[in-house]
Design a protein around this motif. Structure first.
Motif, PDB file in Angstrom:
ATOM      1  N   LEU A   3       0.824  -1.209   0.000  1.00  6.99           N
ATOM      2  CA  LEU A   3       0.000   0.000   0.000  1.00  6.99           C
ATOM      3  C   LEU A   3       0.860   1.262   0.000  1.00  6.99           C
ATOM      4  O   LEU A   3       0.567   2.227  -0.708  1.00  6.99           O
ATOM      5  N   ASP A   4       1.938   1.264   0.770  1.00  5.92           N
ATOM      6  CA  ASP A   4       2.840   2.414   0.794  1.00  5.92           C
ATOM      7  C   ASP A   4       3.482   2.632  -0.574  1.00  5.92           C
ATOM      8  O   ASP A   4       3.612   3.771  -1.042  1.00  5.92           O
ATOM      9  N   ARG A  19       0.944   4.131  -2.870  1.00  3.36           N
ATOM     10  CA  ARG A  19       0.733   5.556  -2.582  1.00  3.36           C
ATOM     11  C   ARG A  19       1.856   6.398  -3.187  1.00  3.36           C
ATOM     12  O   ARG A  19       1.616   7.462  -3.762  1.00  3.36           O
ATOM     13  N   SER A  60       0.743  11.385 -10.323  1.00  4.08           N
ATOM     14  CA  SER A  60       0.039  12.659 -10.251  1.00  4.08           C
ATOM     15  C   SER A  60       0.956  13.809 -10.648  1.00  4.08           C
ATOM     16  O   SER A  60       0.556  14.713 -11.395  1.00  4.08           O
ATOM     17  N   GLU A  91       1.314   6.553  -6.836  1.00  6.23           N
ATOM     18  CA  GLU A  91       0.213   7.469  -7.140  1.00  6.23           C
ATOM     19  C   GLU A  91       0.688   8.927  -7.104  1.00  6.23           C
ATOM     20  O   GLU A  91       0.333   9.723  -7.976  1.00  6.23           O
ATOM     21  N   ARG A  92       1.505   9.285  -6.125  1.00  2.94           N
ATOM     22  CA  ARG A  92       2.034  10.652  -6.046  1.00  2.94           C
ATOM     23  C   ARG A  92       2.904  10.980  -7.265  1.00  2.94           C
ATOM     24  O   ARG A  92       2.792  12.061  -7.857  1.00  2.94           O
TER      25      ARG A  92
END
Length: 89
Positions: free
Chosen positions: A53-54, A57, A64, A60-61
């Motif tokens: 999950l980390d 994330r 983005s 995802e950053r």
């Protein structure tokens, strides 16, 4: 071996050759391994680890950020093109 009986009369048919028996045993082993893998993947899917999950994330950053930079670049190119078109008129 595993679960497949090659003795004469076991199925009412001829006995299997050693190669046929070996192939069937490998298929049984493969089916067992695939079942184990399926169970493991189901377990992982039902409880994603904090590490995964980390990492997602962080990904995802970064995605983005790249998307924002791409939009800014496209906007800049479009704006420059409009300025050139206005000057050409």
């Amino acid at each position: 071996m595993s679960g497949v009986d090659s003795s004469p009369g076991a199925t009412g048919e001829e006995s299997l050759s050693p190669l046929e028996q070996e192939v069937l045993d490998e298929y049984v082993r493969l089916a067992g391994n695939l079942g184990d893998l399926s169970a493991l993947l189901n377990d992982l899917a039902s409880r994603p680890s904090a590490e995964i999950l980390d990492a997602l994330r962080g990904l995802e950053r970064k995605t983005s950020t790249v998307f924002t930079l791409l939009k800014a670049s496209v906007y800049s190119i479009v704006l420059q093109q409009e300025i050139r078109d206005d000057e050409a008129v």
